[in-house]
Write an enzyme that holds these catalytic residues in place. Structure first.
Site, mmCIF file in Angstrom:
data_model
loop_
_atom_site.group_PDB
_atom_site.id
_atom_site.type_symbol
_atom_site.label_atom_id
_atom_site.label_comp_id
_atom_site.label_asym_id
_atom_site.label_seq_id
_atom_site.Cartn_x
_atom_site.Cartn_y
_atom_site.Cartn_z
ATOM 1 N N ILE A 1 0.659 -1.297 0.325
ATOM 2 C CA ILE A 1 0.210 -0.124 -0.460
ATOM 3 C C ILE A 1 1.094 1.431 -0.191
ATOM 4 O O ILE A 1 0.622 2.477 -0.385
ATOM 5 C CB ILE A 1 -1.023 -0.041 1.338
ATOM 6 C CG1 ILE A 1 -1.998 -1.460 1.585
ATOM 7 C CG2 ILE A 1 -1.714 1.462 1.582
ATOM 8 C CD1 ILE A 1 -2.615 -1.537 2.346
ATOM 9 N N ASN B 1 9.455 -6.907 -5.996
ATOM 10 C CA ASN B 1 7.991 -6.925 -4.926
ATOM 11 C C ASN B 1 8.315 -8.121 -4.523
ATOM 12 O O ASN B 1 8.563 -8.934 -5.802
ATOM 13 C CB ASN B 1 7.108 -5.980 -4.987
ATOM 14 C CG ASN B 1 5.952 -6.382 -3.755
ATOM 15 O OD1 ASN B 1 6.614 -5.292 -2.753
ATOM 16 N ND2 ASN B 1 5.123 -7.314 -4.178
ATOM 17 N N LEU C 1 8.768 -1.954 4.212
ATOM 18 C CA LEU C 1 8.424 -3.902 4.198
ATOM 19 C C LEU C 1 7.735 -3.538 5.841
ATOM 20 O O LEU C 1 7.736 -2.952 6.598
ATOM 21 C CB LEU C 1 9.479 -4.354 4.281
ATOM 22 C CG LEU C 1 10.232 -4.665 3.258
ATOM 23 C CD1 LEU C 1 12.176 -4.689 3.484
ATOM 24 C CD2 LEU C 1 9.476 -5.502 1.712
ATOM 25 N N LYS D 1 9.022 6.471 15.642
ATOM 26 C CA LYS D 1 7.422 6.183 15.114
ATOM 27 C C LYS D 1 6.770 5.122 15.860
ATOM 28 O O LYS D 1 6.301 5.053 15.844
ATOM 29 C CB LYS D 1 7.979 5.075 13.235
ATOM 30 C CG LYS D 1 6.836 4.343 13.187
ATOM 31 C CD LYS D 1 6.025 5.519 12.376
ATOM 32 C CE LYS D 1 4.735 4.459 11.678
ATOM 33 N NZ LYS D 1 3.824 5.829 11.610
HETATM 34 N N1 LIG Z 1 -0.656 1.554 5.845
HETATM 35 C C1 LIG Z 1 -0.266 2.470 5.588
HETATM 36 O O1 LIG Z 1 -0.978 3.816 6.545
HETATM 37 C C2 LIG Z 1 1.216 2.339 6.637
HETATM 38 C C3 LIG Z 1 1.508 1.637 7.243
HETATM 39 N N2 LIG Z 1 3.475 1.802 7.978
HETATM 40 C C4 LIG Z 1 4.578 1.070 7.694
HETATM 41 O O2 LIG Z 1 4.791 0.603 6.406
HETATM 42 C C5 LIG Z 1 5.114 -0.670 5.794
HETATM 43 C C6 LIG Z 1 4.776 -1.034 4.824
HETATM 44 O O3 LIG Z 1 2.780 -0.511 5.355
HETATM 45 P P1 LIG Z 1 2.115 -1.120 3.905
HETATM 46 O O4 LIG Z 1 2.316 -0.331 2.273
HETATM 47 O O5 LIG Z 1 0.497 -0.380 4.726
HETATM 48 O O6 LIG Z 1 2.232 -2.495 4.089
HETATM 49 P P2 LIG Z 1 1.545 -3.947 3.137
HETATM 50 O O7 LIG Z 1 0.541 -4.689 3.329
HETATM 51 O O8 LIG Z 1 0.890 -3.252 2.090
HETATM 52 O O9 LIG Z 1 2.702 -4.184 2.580
HETATM 53 C C7 LIG Z 1 4.087 -4.970 2.837
HETATM 54 C C8 LIG Z 1 5.040 -4.694 1.797
HETATM 55 O O10 LIG Z 1 5.854 -6.469 2.563
HETATM 56 C C9 LIG Z 1 6.286 -7.078 1.712
HETATM 57 N N3 LIG Z 1 6.815 -8.381 2.406
HETATM 58 C C10 LIG Z 1 5.993 -9.250 3.074
HETATM 59 N N4 LIG Z 1 6.871 -10.213 4.421
HETATM 60 C C11 LIG Z 1 7.860 -10.161 3.440
HETATM 61 C C12 LIG Z 1 8.353 -10.903 3.191
HETATM 62 N N5 LIG Z 1 8.722 -12.132 3.826
HETATM 63 N N6 LIG Z 1 9.461 -10.712 2.152
HETATM 64 C C13 LIG Z 1 9.316 -9.664 0.926
HETATM 65 N N7 LIG Z 1 8.933 -8.750 1.224
HETATM 66 C C14 LIG Z 1 7.829 -9.332 2.616
HETATM 67 C C15 LIG Z 1 5.055 -7.180 0.753
HETATM 68 O O11 LIG Z 1 5.116 -8.515 -0.173
HETATM 69 P P3 LIG Z 1 4.132 -9.066 -0.757
HETATM 70 O O12 LIG Z 1 3.218 -7.674 -1.499
HETATM 71 O O13 LIG Z 1 5.128 -10.037 -1.575
HETATM 72 O O14 LIG Z 1 3.420 -9.431 -0.130
HETATM 73 C C16 LIG Z 1 4.419 -6.191 0.663
HETATM 74 O O15 LIG Z 1 5.351 -5.001 -0.488
HETATM 75 C C17 LIG Z 1 5.110 -1.402 7.285
HETATM 76 O O16 LIG Z 1 5.335 -1.652 8.004
HETATM 77 C C18 LIG Z 1 3.582 -0.213 7.908
HETATM 78 O O17 LIG Z 1 3.789 -0.453 9.834
HETATM 79 C C19 LIG Z 1 3.950 2.802 8.472
HETATM 80 C C20 LIG Z 1 2.962 4.288 7.623
HETATM 81 C C21 LIG Z 1 1.951 4.521 7.579
HETATM 82 O O1 LIG Z 2 1.702 4.263 10.739
HETATM 83 C C1 LIG Z 2 0.190 4.839 10.390
HETATM 84 C C2 LIG Z 2 0.425 5.848 10.326
HETATM 85 O O2 LIG Z 2 -0.800 6.480 9.190
HETATM 86 O O3 LIG Z 2 1.353 6.657 10.220
#
Ligand SMILES: NC(=O)C1=CN([C@@H]2O[C@H](COP(=O)(O)OP(=O)(O)OC[C@H]3O[C@@H](n4cnc5c(N)ncnc54)[C@H](OP(=O)(O)O)[C@@H]3O)[C@@H](O)[C@H]2O)C=CC1
Ligand SMILES: O=CC(=O)O
Length: 287
Positions: free
Chosen positions: A11, A31, A65, A171
């Site tokens: 996302i 990815n 990630l 964070k």
């Molecule tokens: N969404 C939000 O509002 C926010 C999120 N965050 C943080 O940002 C990070 C990403 O969040 P978000 O984008 O929402 O999460 P998603 O779940 O949408 O994406 C996670 C990503 O990590 C990858 N991934 C997971 N496991 C593995 C693995 N074992 N090896 C390689 N790649 C892996 C996924 O790959 P695949 O596509 O193959 O599953 C995907 O690209 C997290 O740490 C989250 O806490 C921070 C601020 C805001």
């Molecule tokens: O981690 C989530 C956010 O909204 O910041």
């Protein structure tokens, strides 16, 4: 043309990488699930076969990630970052992880001759799309300066907090507050509804006073409409609360309310709501 690598196109990562591409940067992407790279490739990003290939071909690589396990696998795993990082190359991990994970990755990258910066972000899917994230960097100062043109395309506020670990700690503090706020907000909405108050009236009163904030304003209407499409997946909020509570253990800070919020989010994950938005905690609370 500025050249960056980007690993992790979920996302957040997909929206952040898109802003780099749209700004005219040359971006090499990877990815784990290859289909998520298709849209960016169509916009002009170059696809790499492994994380190793990304860091080998780019002076600075960003990663976004899921959690500590994902961050470690991408760094230490087969064809991972460590196999490609070489003298002077930069690795900027923007995932939300605990300070110890970040420090382990940083030490390993530096041992291979690379440079490391952690840079978790505050702000969800929409700020990622709009390039208005708050970027909480810590670590190598030169890499911070070198990554800045990329950061400026992804964020509106970029700060350097000190040594590796400080960005992760900041964070976790911020998200712990956010998780607790969401839990109390949902309990308030559920209590009001059961008592016979209209949700719109509750939102109106909260929005008019000292508790008004953008998160309640955005999520309130979505909760009322039972729209839990993920912007910030609930499983990630629970991970953040778990890591924040562990940080509390480490530094000797009791976290009574946040530990309770963590239990609520754990229950929601167990109930199968982990991939929905973190506001889906409401579904566990209202039952
Ligand atoms: N969404 C939000 O509002 C926010 C999120 N965050 C943080 O940002 C990070 C990403 O969040 P978000 O984008 O929402 O999460 P998603 O779940 O949408 O994406 C996670 C990503 O990590 C990858 N991934 C997971 N496991 C593995 C693995 N074992 N090896 C390689 N790649 C892996 C996924 O790959 P695949 O596509 O193959 O599953 C995907 O690209 C997290 O740490 C989250 O806490 C921070 C601020 C805001
Ligand atoms: O981690 C989530 C956010 O909204 O910041």
């Amino acid at each position: 043309m500025q050249k960056f690598g980007f690993i992790g196109l979920g996302i957040m990562g997909s929206a952040m990488a898109k802003n780099l591409v749209k700004a005219g940067c040359s971006v090499t992407i990877w990815n784990r699930s290859p289909e998520k790279a298709e849209e960016l490739a169509a916009l002009g990003a170059e696809r790499a076969a492994t994380p190793c290939e990304v860091v080998e071909s780019c002076p600075v690589t960003f990663a976004m990630l899921a959690d500590p396990a994902a961050a470690e696998e991408v760094c230490f795993g087969k064809h991972g970052v460590l196999e490609g990082i070489g003298e002077g190359r930069g690795y900027v991990d923007m995932s939300t992880v605990d300070p110890a994970t970040s420090q382990r990755i940083g030490v390993a990258v530096v041992a291979k001759g690379g440079r490391f910066l952690e840079a978790p972000v505050s702000g969800s899917k929409k700020p990622a799309e709009d390039g208005t994230l708050i970027i909480l960097a810590a670590g190598d100062r030169n890499l911070y300066d070198e990554a800045m043109p990329g950061f400026e395309k992804m964020g509106k506020k970029i700060i350097h907090l000190g040594d590796v670990g400080k960005g992760a700690e900041m964070k976790l503090v911020v998200n712990m507050v956010m998780g607790g706020m969401m839990a109390c907000f949902c309990e308030g909405l559920a209590l009001g509804e059961k008592a016979g108050l209209a949700t719109d009236a509750i939102l109106d009163v909260i929005g008019a006073g000292a508790m008004a904030n953008p998160m309640f304003a955005l999520k309130g209407g979505l909760i009322r409409d039972r729209n839990f499409a993920p912007a910030f997946p609930l499983k990630h909020m629970q991970k953040d609360l778990r890591l924040a509570v562990a940080l509390g253990d480490r530094v000797g800070q009791p976290l009574v309310a946040s530990a309770a919020a963590n239990e609520l989010f754990k229950g929601a994950r167990a109930a199968g709501f982990g991939d929905e938005d973190f506001s889906a905690i409401f579904k566990t609370i209202e039952r």
